[in-house]
Design a protein around this motif. Structure first.
Motif, PDB file in Angstrom:
ATOM      1  N   ARG A   1      36.127  42.628  42.755  1.00  0.00           N
ATOM      2  CA  ARG A   1      35.727  42.513  44.165  1.00  0.00           C
ATOM      3  C   ARG A   1      34.219  42.662  44.341  1.00  0.00           C
ATOM      4  O   ARG A   1      33.720  43.279  45.283  1.00  0.00           O
ATOM      5  CB  ARG A   1      36.479  43.541  45.014  1.00  0.00           C
ATOM      6  CG  ARG A   1      37.937  43.172  45.220  1.00  0.00           C
ATOM      7  CD  ARG A   1      38.724  44.290  45.838  1.00  0.00           C
ATOM      8  NE  ARG A   1      39.124  45.266  44.842  1.00  0.00           N
ATOM      9  CZ  ARG A   1      39.720  46.419  45.123  1.00  0.00           C
ATOM     10  NH1 ARG A   1      39.976  46.739  46.370  1.00  0.00           N
ATOM     11  NH2 ARG A   1      40.056  47.255  44.163  1.00  0.00           N
ATOM     12  N   GLY A   2      33.480  42.108  43.364  1.00  0.00           N
ATOM     13  CA  GLY A   2      32.027  42.067  43.457  1.00  0.00           C
ATOM     14  C   GLY A   2      31.317  43.342  43.077  1.00  0.00           C
ATOM     15  O   GLY A   2      30.091  43.438  43.186  1.00  0.00           O
ATOM     16  N   VAL A   3      32.049  44.365  42.611  1.00  0.00           N
ATOM     17  CA  VAL A   3      31.435  45.648  42.246  1.00  0.00           C
ATOM     18  C   VAL A   3      31.137  45.637  40.749  1.00  0.00           C
ATOM     19  O   VAL A   3      32.052  45.547  39.920  1.00  0.00           O
ATOM     20  CB  VAL A   3      32.359  46.832  42.595  1.00  0.00           C
ATOM     21  CG1 VAL A   3      31.693  48.146  42.203  1.00  0.00           C
ATOM     22  CG2 VAL A   3      32.687  46.804  44.078  1.00  0.00           C
TER      23      VAL A   3
ATOM     24  N   ILE B   1      33.841  39.962  31.858  1.00  0.00           N
ATOM     25  CA  ILE B   1      34.583  38.896  31.181  1.00  0.00           C
ATOM     26  C   ILE B   1      34.270  37.522  31.774  1.00  0.00           C
ATOM     27  O   ILE B   1      34.706  36.500  31.234  1.00  0.00           O
ATOM     28  CB  ILE B   1      36.108  39.131  31.228  1.00  0.00           C
ATOM     29  CG1 ILE B   1      36.630  39.118  32.667  1.00  0.00           C
ATOM     30  CG2 ILE B   1      36.481  40.427  30.544  1.00  0.00           C
ATOM     31  CD1 ILE B   1      38.143  39.160  32.746  1.00  0.00           C
ATOM     32  N   GLN B   2      33.491  37.501  32.844  1.00  0.00           N
ATOM     33  CA  GLN B   2      33.161  36.216  33.468  1.00  0.00           C
ATOM     34  C   GLN B   2      32.377  35.302  32.519  1.00  0.00           C
ATOM     35  O   GLN B   2      32.361  34.085  32.699  1.00  0.00           O
ATOM     36  CB  GLN B   2      32.352  36.426  34.760  1.00  0.00           C
ATOM     37  CG  GLN B   2      33.114  37.143  35.855  1.00  0.00           C
ATOM     38  CD  GLN B   2      32.924  38.665  35.822  1.00  0.00           C
ATOM     39  OE1 GLN B   2      32.596  39.227  34.787  1.00  0.00           O
ATOM     40  NE2 GLN B   2      33.123  39.318  36.962  1.00  0.00           N
TER      41      GLN B   2
ATOM     42  N   TYR C   1      37.553  35.266  37.099  1.00  0.00           N
ATOM     43  CA  TYR C   1      37.870  36.660  37.413  1.00  0.00           C
ATOM     44  C   TYR C   1      37.085  37.134  38.628  1.00  0.00           C
ATOM     45  O   TYR C   1      35.855  37.068  38.670  1.00  0.00           O
ATOM     46  CB  TYR C   1      37.555  37.561  36.223  1.00  0.00           C
ATOM     47  CG  TYR C   1      37.777  39.040  36.501  1.00  0.00           C
ATOM     48  CD1 TYR C   1      39.061  39.543  36.652  1.00  0.00           C
ATOM     49  CD2 TYR C   1      36.702  39.913  36.636  1.00  0.00           C
ATOM     50  CE1 TYR C   1      39.282  40.887  36.923  1.00  0.00           C
ATOM     51  CE2 TYR C   1      36.907  41.254  36.901  1.00  0.00           C
ATOM     52  CZ  TYR C   1      38.199  41.738  37.043  1.00  0.00           C
ATOM     53  OH  TYR C   1      38.408  43.060  37.311  1.00  0.00           O
ATOM     54  N   THR C   2      37.782  37.623  39.639  1.00  0.00           N
ATOM     55  CA  THR C   2      37.161  38.216  40.830  1.00  0.00           C
ATOM     56  C   THR C   2      37.792  39.561  41.154  1.00  0.00           C
ATOM     57  O   THR C   2      37.593  40.100  42.243  1.00  0.00           O
ATOM     58  CB  THR C   2      37.306  37.279  42.046  1.00  0.00           C
ATOM     59  OG1 THR C   2      38.705  37.020  42.279  1.00  0.00           O
ATOM     60  CG2 THR C   2      36.571  35.962  41.819  1.00  0.00           C
TER      61      THR C   2
ATOM     62  N   GLY D   1      40.667  47.502  39.522  1.00  0.00           N
ATOM     63  CA  GLY D   1      40.457  46.248  40.213  1.00  0.00           C
ATOM     64  C   GLY D   1      41.759  45.530  40.514  1.00  0.00           C
ATOM     65  O   GLY D   1      42.849  46.048  40.269  1.00  0.00           O
ATOM     66  N   ASP D   2      41.644  44.329  41.052  1.00  0.00           N
ATOM     67  CA  ASP D   2      42.820  43.507  41.350  1.00  0.00           C
ATOM     68  C   ASP D   2      43.397  42.963  40.052  1.00  0.00           C
ATOM     69  O   ASP D   2      42.671  42.419  39.212  1.00  0.00           O
ATOM     70  CB  ASP D   2      42.448  42.346  42.270  1.00  0.00           C
ATOM     71  CG  ASP D   2      41.929  42.822  43.627  1.00  0.00           C
ATOM     72  OD1 ASP D   2      42.295  43.932  44.035  1.00  0.00           O
ATOM     73  OD2 ASP D   2      41.149  42.077  44.245  1.00  0.00           O
ATOM     74  N   ILE D   3      44.726  43.088  39.888  1.00  0.00           N
ATOM     75  CA  ILE D   3      45.397  42.634  38.666  1.00  0.00           C
ATOM     76  C   ILE D   3      46.651  41.856  39.047  1.00  0.00           C
ATOM     77  O   ILE D   3      47.448  42.307  39.874  1.00  0.00           O
ATOM     78  CB  ILE D   3      45.797  43.823  37.764  1.00  0.00           C
ATOM     79  CG1 ILE D   3      44.565  44.629  37.346  1.00  0.00           C
ATOM     80  CG2 ILE D   3      46.555  43.349  36.529  1.00  0.00           C
ATOM     81  CD1 ILE D   3      44.896  45.917  36.611  1.00  0.00           C
ATOM     82  N   ASP D   4      46.818  40.700  38.438  1.00  0.00           N
ATOM     83  CA  ASP D   4      48.038  39.914  38.573  1.00  0.00           C
ATOM     84  C   ASP D   4      48.197  39.146  37.268  1.00  0.00           C
ATOM     85  O   ASP D   4      47.599  38.087  37.074  1.00  0.00           O
ATOM     86  CB  ASP D   4      47.957  38.960  39.759  1.00  0.00           C
ATOM     87  CG  ASP D   4      49.283  38.248  40.014  1.00  0.00           C
ATOM     88  OD1 ASP D   4      50.271  38.566  39.306  1.00  0.00           O
ATOM     89  OD2 ASP D   4      49.332  37.372  40.892  1.00  0.00           O
ATOM     90  N   ASN D   5      49.002  39.681  36.349  1.00  0.00           N
ATOM     91  CA  ASN D   5      49.012  39.189  34.977  1.00  0.00           C
ATOM     92  C   ASN D   5      50.434  39.030  34.458  1.00  0.00           C
ATOM     93  O   ASN D   5      51.251  39.944  34.578  1.00  0.00           O
ATOM     94  CB  ASN D   5      48.230  40.167  34.091  1.00  0.00           C
ATOM     95  CG  ASN D   5      47.948  39.615  32.719  1.00  0.00           C
ATOM     96  OD1 ASN D   5      48.844  39.503  31.890  1.00  0.00           O
ATOM     97  ND2 ASN D   5      46.689  39.292  32.468  1.00  0.00           N
ATOM     98  N   ASP D   6      50.723  37.865  33.895  1.00  0.00           N
ATOM     99  CA  ASP D   6      51.984  37.598  33.201  1.00  0.00           C
ATOM    100  C   ASP D   6      51.659  37.260  31.752  1.00  0.00           C
ATOM    101  O   ASP D   6      50.907  36.294  31.506  1.00  0.00           O
ATOM    102  CB  ASP D   6      52.713  36.416  33.832  1.00  0.00           C
ATOM    103  CG  ASP D   6      53.137  36.693  35.261  1.00  0.00           C
ATOM    104  OD1 ASP D   6      54.275  37.129  35.456  1.00  0.00           O
ATOM    105  OD2 ASP D   6      52.317  36.463  36.174  1.00  0.00           O
TER     106      ASP D   6
END
Length: 468
Positions: A397-399, A407-408, A393-394, A300-305
Motif C-alpha cells: 500500500r505504498g509504504v 519484489i517489484q 505487487y501493491t 501487507g495485502d495478501i491473496d495467494n494460491d
C-alpha cells in the motif's frame, strides 16, 4: 484455482498409466469406525515407562557464492567481504520421557536439554552465523551454549492427547524444522486425537518459537519479507485440521491456521498410490495452499494460491519423480520462520515460491537395499523456476519496507538448482540407526531472483543413543 495445462497433463498421464498395470495396492474404501483399542488403557505408569536418551548430530556445511556474490564480516573495525562461509556445529539432545500414569486420564512429562558445541569458531568462516552458528553482536561464535528445548506436560484420555508447554508439533502449516544441528520447537498448547480408525484431528495455539540457533524464545515472524519488515512479529498462531484416509491407497489432509494480524492460511494435501514397486508403483501427490491477509495486515495485502503436483514412479531399486509447482499471487508464497510449514514438492534449497513463479523438477533415487546394501541410498535432482514477476505487487500500500516491498524489481526472473546426495543408515550393532548424509547443491539465479547464486556441500552425521 485453475490448474495449468501441464498439471492437467500430469494428472491425465497418471490416470492413463494406472490403467495399464496391475493394482496390488488396494483401492478399497475404508469405513470410518471407532479405534479398536485405547492407547491409554495400555499405559504402564509414570516411572515404569520412563526413558532417557537422545541424539547427537555433527553438522557441517561449506557455501560459496559466485557471480559476484559475497558475505560481509567485521575484523579490527573494518568490514571485509568473502564469498565463502563455513559452519560446523555439534548438536546434542538429551531427552527424558516419563510414561503415562494409569487410569482414565494419564499424565506424562517430557523434558529435553539442547546443547550446541561450535567446532569452527573462525569469525571469517561463520560470517555472523545466520541460522547456522550462534554468534554475538560482534560476529564472534558463542563457543558452547545450552537451552531447554522441550518442557511439557501431556494428558491422555483414550486416544486423545493434550500437550502443554514447549513441544514438537507437526502439521503442513506449523511444523518443527530439523535441518540444522538442533531443531526448533514451539511454546503453547496442542492436541492430537486418534479416536477413529482412519480419521485424526490436530490443533494448537502457540505464542513463541524456540529457534534452531538461538537460546531464547522468539515471537513468530514470516520467512519472506522486505528488509524493513524483519521486526514485524505476531503474538499468536492458531491451527486446526484433520487427516483422513478414505481409501487404503489415498491419504488426505485438511488444515487451516490463523496467524494473528498476518494471514489466514488453508491447506489441502492428497497422496495416492498404485501398483507394486517390484513391477511399477505410481504415487501422485497434490499440495495446495490458500493465503489471505488478516487483522492489521502487518505483512501487507495478501491473496495467494500456490500448489504443487508430483508424479512418482518406482521400480525395484529405482524411483523417478516429476513435480510441477505454481504460485498464483503477486507476493511470495510465505510461511512462518523457524517452521517447516511448506509441504510443496519443489521446496528444496530454494523454495521456488517467488511471485507468479512456475517451476518444474525431475528427481531420481536409487535404493541399494535391492542390491544387497540396505541403508544406502543415492539421489539426484534438477529444478528450474521461471516467470517470476513482482511488478504488479501493491500489497505494501505504498509504504516502503512494508510486507514484500522490493519484489517489484523482479520481472521475468528465473533460476535453476541441481543437487546430488547420498545417505547411509547403519542397520545393526551399537550404532544402529546412525545416519550419515552428504549433499552437494548448486543454485543459480538471475539478477533479481532472491536466492542468488550459491554452491553448498553439507555433511551431517546423526547418532541416536539410549541411557535408560
Amino acid at each position: 484455482m485453475k490448474l495449468s495445462s501441464k498439471a492437467l497433463l500430469a494428472l491425465a498421464i497418471s490416470t492413463i498409466t494406472a490403467t495399464a498395470y496391475a493394482e496390488p495396492v488396494s483401492q478399497d474404501f475404508v469405513p470410518t469406525t471407532l479405534a479398536g483399542a485405547s492407547a491409554q488403557s495400555e499405559a504402564k505408569g509414570f516411572i515404569e515407562d520412563f526413558t532417557l536418551g537422545g541424539t547427537t548430530r555433527n553438522w557441517y556445511a561449506h557455501e560459496s557464492l559466485y557471480r559476484g556474490g559475497s558475505w560481509k564480516y567485521q575484523k579490527h573495525g573494518q568490514t571485509l567481504t568473502d564469498r565463502n562461509r563455513t559452519n560446523w556445529v555439534q548438536g546434542t539432545i538429551i531427552n527424558a520421557n516419563s510414561g503415562f500414569t494409569q487410569g482414565t486420564v494419564g499424565v506424562k512429562a517430557e523434558v529435553a536439554l539442547y546443547n550446541a558445541l561450535v567446532l569452527d569458531r573462525s569469525k571469517r568462516d561463520i560470517k555472523g552465523g545466520s541460522n547456522r552458528t550462534l554468534a554475538d553482536s560482534n560476529g564472534n561464535a558463542v563457543d558452547q551454549w545450552s537451552k531447554l528445548g522441550l518442557a511439557n506436560v501431556q494428558f491422555r484420555a483414550s486416544n486423545t492427547t493434550l500437550t502443554a508447554g514447549r513441544q514438537n508439533f507437526s502439521t503442513p502449516i506449523v511444523d518443527t524444522i530439523g535441518n540444522r544441528a538442533l531443531p526448533s520447537s514451539f511454546q503453547g498448547v496442542s492436541f492430537n486425537s486418534e479416536e477413529f480408525s482412519n480419521l485424526s484431528f490436530q490443533g494448537g495455539v502457540f505464542d513463541r518459537v524456540s529457534p534452531r540457533t538461538e537460546q531464547s524464545l522468539s515471537k513468530f515472524r514470516s520467512e519472506y519479507n522486505s528488509a524493513g519488515a524483519k521486526g514485524v512479529e505476531t503474538d499468536k498462531v492458531y491451527t486446526l485440521g484433520a487427516n483422513y484416509q478414505p481409501f487404503k491407497s489415498l491419504k488426505t489432509s485438511f488444515f487451516g491456521a490463523n496467524v494473528k494480524d498476518f494471514w489466514n492460511q488453508y491447506y489441502f494435501g492428497a497422496t495416492h498410490e498404485l501398483g507394486d514397486s517390484q513391477q511399477l508403483a505410481l504415487t501422485t501427490g497434490f499440495n495446495y495452499y490458500k493465503t489471505v491477509d488478516e487483522g492489521k495486515k502487518l505483512m501487507g495485502d495478501i491473496d495467494n494460491d500456490t500448489y504443487s503436483l508430483s508424479l512418482g514412479l518406482a521400480h525395484q531399486a529405482h524411483s523417478l519423480t516429476f513435480a510441477y509447482q505454481a504460485v498464483n499471487g503477486n507476493e511470495y508464497f510465505d510461511y512462518l520462520h523457524e517452521t517447516n510449514g511448506i509441504y510443496l514438492a519443489n521446496s528444496l534449497t530454494s523454495d521456488f515460491n517467488g511471485p507468479n513463479e512456475k517451476s518444474f523438477q525431475i528427481a531420481y533415487g536409487l535404493n541399494m537395499a535391492e542390491y544387497g546394501v540396505p541403508g544406502l541410498k543415492f539421489n539426484i535432482y534438477s529444478a528450474r523456476g521461471w516467470g517470476i514477476d513482482g511488478t504488479h505487487y501493491t500489497g505494501n500500500r505504498g509504504v516502503v519496507g512494508k510486507g514484500y516491498d522490493g519484489i517489484q524489481v523482479q520481472d521475468g526472473e528465473k533460476h535453476q538448482e541441481y543437487g546430488v546426495g547420498s545417505s547411509y543408515a547403519i542397520q545393526s550393532g551399537p550404532l544402529k540407526a546412525t545416519t550419515v548424509r552428504a549433499t552437494y547443491v548448486e543454485h543459480r539465479g538471475s539478477e533479481f531472483q532472491s536466492d542468488g547464486s550459491i554452491k553448498e556441500f553439507r555433511l551431517v552425521t546423526t547418532i541416536p543413543f539410549n541411557i535408560l
